[in-house]
Write an enzyme that holds these catalytic residues in place. Structure first.
Site, PDB file in Angstrom:
ATOM      1  N   SER A 164      40.018  49.558  -7.933  1.00  0.00           N
ATOM      2  CA  SER A 164      39.048  50.641  -7.735  1.00  0.00           C
ATOM      3  C   SER A 164      39.763  51.858  -7.149  1.00  0.00           C
ATOM      4  O   SER A 164      40.875  51.747  -6.632  1.00  0.00           O
ATOM      5  CB  SER A 164      37.975  50.147  -6.754  1.00  0.00           C
ATOM      6  N   TYR A 177      35.029  46.808   1.350  1.00  0.00           N
ATOM      7  CA  TYR A 177      35.246  46.917  -0.106  1.00  0.00           C
ATOM      8  C   TYR A 177      36.560  47.644  -0.387  1.00  0.00           C
ATOM      9  O   TYR A 177      37.340  47.242  -1.255  1.00  0.00           O
ATOM     10  CB  TYR A 177      34.066  47.654  -0.743  1.00  0.00           C
TER      11      TYR A 177
END
Ligand code: NAD
Length: 281
Positions: A164, A177
Site C-alpha cells: 500500500s 495498517y
C-alpha cells in the site's frame, strides 16, 4: 481492450486470498480470462462463491474455498481441496488484508485540549492493533508457508503480495495498517531472496488511491464533487485523479507472467499516479 489476451496462463493454478473482496474478486475475474484455474479464498464464503460463479458463467474456471488466512489448518485443508480440484498452486496472490476502526485515531494530529471523547493514539485498542497486524502480515505469511511448498521448482511459480502507499510514508490516523503494510513490502523482499534458488519469484503491488463502490460515498458528495479528504488525496497525486481497479491489472499480470517478468524479483510496484514519488512541494 482486454489486456488478459496478452497473457496465457492456461492450465496454471492461481490462488487468491481475500477474493471475496472488492479488489481481489476483480483480480480473479480478470486472471480467469487468461485461461488460468482460479481458486478464490475468503473467510466470507458466500461472497467468494458469488464471484466464482460469475467467472464460471462467463466461461472461466474458478471455485471458491472458505479459508481463514490466520488458521494454518484451514489453509492446509483448502490447499488439499484445490489440489484435488485443480492441481497444486502456480501463482499465489496474497490479497486478504485491511484495517480496523479500533486501530484508527479520530484526528490526524495530537493537540492540546482535545475533547475527552476524541479517540487519540493513547486510546488505541491493543486487540485492534493485533487484529490489523495479524490480518495483513500473518495473513500473508501463513498462506505462503502452505502454498509455496508446492511451488518449489515449478517453472513460472511466483507470489504477489498486496502492499500500500502506507508502506512508503504512513498515512495519518492508521498506524497499525501503515506498519503492517510496511512489513508486507519488507517481507516481499525477504521472500524474493529466500526463494531465489528454488525458482519462486516474489513481488508486490502497492495500489494508490482507488475509487470503488465502497468508498465512493466518502470521496464524493451527492453532487459528485470531491470531499475535503478526497481533495487532499488529489492534491498529493501528481496525475490529479483517482485510480480504477482495472489499472492495477497490467501490473499484476505483468509481474505474474514469466514471459515478461522472469528476472523481476523483490520489487514493490507502486500503481499510484505518482503519489509515492511526490513530496508535495
Ligand atoms: P476488501 O475488504 O473488499 O476485501 C478483503 C477481503 O479479505 C474480504 O472479502 C474479507 O472477507 C477477506 N478477509 C478478511 N479477513 C480474512 C481472513 N482472516 N481470512 C480470509 N479472508 C479474510 O478489501 P480490498 O479493498 O479489496 O483490498 C484488498 C487488498 O488490497 C487488501 O490487502 C488491502 O489492504 C489492499 N489495498 C487496498 C486498497 C484500496 O484502495 N482498496 C489500496 C491499497 C491496498
Amino acid at each position: 481492450m482486454n489486456i488478459a489476451n496478452n497473457h496465457d496462463f492456461k492450465g496454471k493454478v492461481v490462488v487468491i486470498t481475500g477474493a471475496g473482496g472488492v479488489l481481489c474478486a476483480f483480480f480473479a475475474q480478470e486472471i480467469a480470462k487468461t485461461g488460468a484455474k482460479v481458486a478464490l479464498l475468503d473467510i466470507n464464503l458466500e461472497s467468494a462463491e458469488q464471484y466464482a460463479q460469475a467467472i464460471v458463467q462467463n466461461g472461466g474456471i474458478a471455485k471458491a474455498y472458505k479459508t481463514n488466512v490466520l488458521d494454518l489448518e484451514s489453509i492446509q485443508q483448502t490447499r488439499d481441496a484445490i489440489e484435488k480440484d485443480f492441481g497444486t498452486c502456480d501463482v499465489l496472490i496474497n490479497g486478504a488484508g485491511g484495517n480496523s476502526p479500533k486501530a484508527t485515531t479520530d484526528n490526524e494530529f495530537h493537540e492540546f485540549n482535545l475533547a475527552d471523547s476524541t479517540k487519540s493514539f493513547f486510546d488505541l485498542d491493543k486487540n485492534g492493533i493485533e487484529f490489523v497486524f495479524n490480518l495483513n502480515y500473518l495473513g500473508t505469511l501463513l498462506p505462503t508457508q502452505v502454498f509455496a511448498k508446492d511451488m518449489i521448482g515449478k517453472k513460472g511459480a511466483n507470489i504477489i503480495n498486496v502492499s500500500s502507499m502506507n508502506a512508503y510514508t504512513p498515512l495519518t490516523k492508521i498506524p497499525a495498517y501503515s506498519g503492517a503494510k510496511a512489513a508486507i513490502s519488507n517481507f516481499t523482499q525477504w521472500l524474493a531472496v529466500y526463494f531465489s534458488k528454488v525458482s519462486i519469484r516474489c513481488n508486490a503491488i502497492a495500489p494508490g488511491f482507488l475509487v470503488s463502490n465502497q468508498n465512493r460515498g466518502l470521496l464524493f458528495d451527492s453532487e459528485g464533487n470531491p470531499t475535503a479528504r478526497a481533495n487532499k488525496i488529489l492534491t498529493n497525486t501528481p496525475m490529479g485523479r483517482f485510480g480504477e481497479a482495472h489499472e492495477l491489472m497490467g501490473g499484476i499480470l505483468f509481474l505474474m507472467d514469466e514471459n515478461y517478468a522472469s528476472f523481476i524479483n523483490g520489487v514493490v510496484l507502486p500503481i499510484d499516479g505518482g503519489f509515492s514519488a511526490y513530496s508535495g512541494v
